[in-house]
Design a protein around this motif. Structure first.
Motif, short mmCIF file in Angstrom:
data_model
loop_
_atom_site.label_atom_id
_atom_site.label_comp_id
_atom_site.label_asym_id
_atom_site.label_seq_id
_atom_site.Cartn_x
_atom_site.Cartn_y
_atom_site.Cartn_z
N THR A 157 21.15 -9.64 -16.47
CA THR A 157 22.37 -8.87 -16.29
C THR A 157 22.72 -8.67 -14.82
OG1 THR A 157 21.10 -6.84 -16.53
CG2 THR A 157 22.29 -7.63 -18.48
N ASP A 208 28.63 -7.17 -15.20
CA ASP A 208 28.60 -7.18 -16.67
C ASP A 208 28.86 -5.79 -17.24
OD1 ASP A 208 25.76 -9.43 -16.61
OD2 ASP A 208 27.91 -9.90 -16.65
N SER A 209 28.87 -4.78 -16.39
CA SER A 209 29.13 -3.42 -16.87
C SER A 209 30.51 -3.35 -17.48
CB SER A 209 29.03 -2.42 -15.71
OG SER A 209 27.72 -2.36 -15.21
N GLN A 230 25.69 -6.52 -12.15
CA GLN A 230 26.51 -5.31 -12.15
C GLN A 230 27.91 -5.59 -12.71
OE1 GLN A 230 26.07 -3.74 -8.11
NE2 GLN A 230 24.78 -2.12 -8.97
N THR A 257 20.90 -0.43 -18.16
CA THR A 257 19.83 -1.38 -17.87
C THR A 257 19.82 -1.70 -16.38
OG1 THR A 257 18.86 -3.48 -18.56
CG2 THR A 257 21.22 -3.48 -18.17
N LYS A 258 18.68 -2.16 -15.93
CA LYS A 258 18.58 -2.54 -14.53
C LYS A 258 19.04 -3.99 -14.37
CE LYS A 258 14.81 0.56 -13.26
NZ LYS A 258 13.43 0.66 -12.72
N ARG A 259 19.61 -4.26 -13.24
CA ARG A 259 20.06 -5.62 -12.93
C ARG A 259 18.91 -6.61 -13.13
NH1 ARG A 259 22.36 -6.20 -7.04
NH2 ARG A 259 20.17 -5.74 -6.68
N VAL A 304 25.10 -1.48 -15.90
CA VAL A 304 24.04 -2.20 -15.19
C VAL A 304 23.87 -1.55 -13.81
CG1 VAL A 304 23.24 -4.42 -14.33
CG2 VAL A 304 24.65 -4.32 -16.40
#
Lengths: 114, 108
Positions: free
Chosen positions: A82, A86-87, A84, A13-15, A113
């Protein structure tokens, strides 16, 4: 019963986007747990439910995170906006209540992310 | 939470026994000793647990010291598929907290 099922297995997903993960526990297990695991580390506890009640939340669970288990069966974990950081791998586990019972983990959802 | 101490890594030769140690000097009387392992790209897998007495199952044996301040997970004949991170955890009916575990390497 085929064990604990998690969907999706992978999510990119994108930030700034919101994501939601689902966990289907073993049907007779009344406790459900969420963990997060980053590379090279052990799983970190996030939260757990007994039936539909959320009994404990870790400090790691910021206000961007929310978990539900509306009918005491499946559970969802949502991350809003989100970042990064959170990755990670998000793991779900279930068990029966009582110290003698072990956990059954799912295979996890890997979030990236970008 | 009661804590455990494990070596960061261990090596074993295939088909030889492996003894994975765990220290838990602050264990309370109602804490169960649980062992899990995690293979690459998979969630943790339950291995064995015990309270006071030694335990055996099809995967492993668990030897618990008389004072319960340490335990040892025994894999009787290591195979390449036993290469994993092994976690020793004290558990008392709340949430389970993982440490860094012991990374076991099995050499052919």
């Amino acid at each position: 019963d085929t064990g604990v099922s998690q969907n999706p297995r992978h999510k990119i997903t994108k930030r700034g986007q919101n994501v939601t993960f689902r966990c289907d526990p073993i049907s007779e297990h009344n406790r459900l747990y969420w963990y997060r695991q980053t590379l090279g580390q052990g799983p970190e506890f996030l939260t757990y439910f007994q039936n539909e009640a959320q009994l404990e939340k870790s400090r790691l669970l910021s206000d961007r995170f929310s978990a539900e288990r509306p009918k005491g069966s499946f559970s969802t974990l949502e991350i809003q906006r989100t970042e990064q950081g959170d990755s990670a791998m998000y793991l779900c586990a279930s068990r029966k209540a009582g110290g003698a019972y072990g956990y059954t983990f799912g295979s996890g959802t890997r979030l990236t992310v970008v | 939470d009661a804590k455990t101490t494990q070596p960061n890594s261990m090596e074993s030769n295939e088909e030889e026994p492996v003894h994975l140690p765990c220290n838990h000097s602050t264990i309370s009387g109602t804490d169960y000793i649980h062992w899990y392992r995690q293979l690459p790209s998979q969630g943790p897998e339950y291995v064995i647990h015990g309270l006071t007495s030694n335990v055996n199952n099809r995967m492993a044996s668990l030897a618990i010291a008389e004072d319960r301040k340490s335990s040892t997970l025994i894999l009787h004949r290591a195979t390449l598929r036993d290469a994993a991170v092994y976690y020793c955890i004290l558990y008392n009916n709340n949430d389970m907290r993982f440490g860094a575990g012991t990374r076991l390497t099995v050499k052919p």
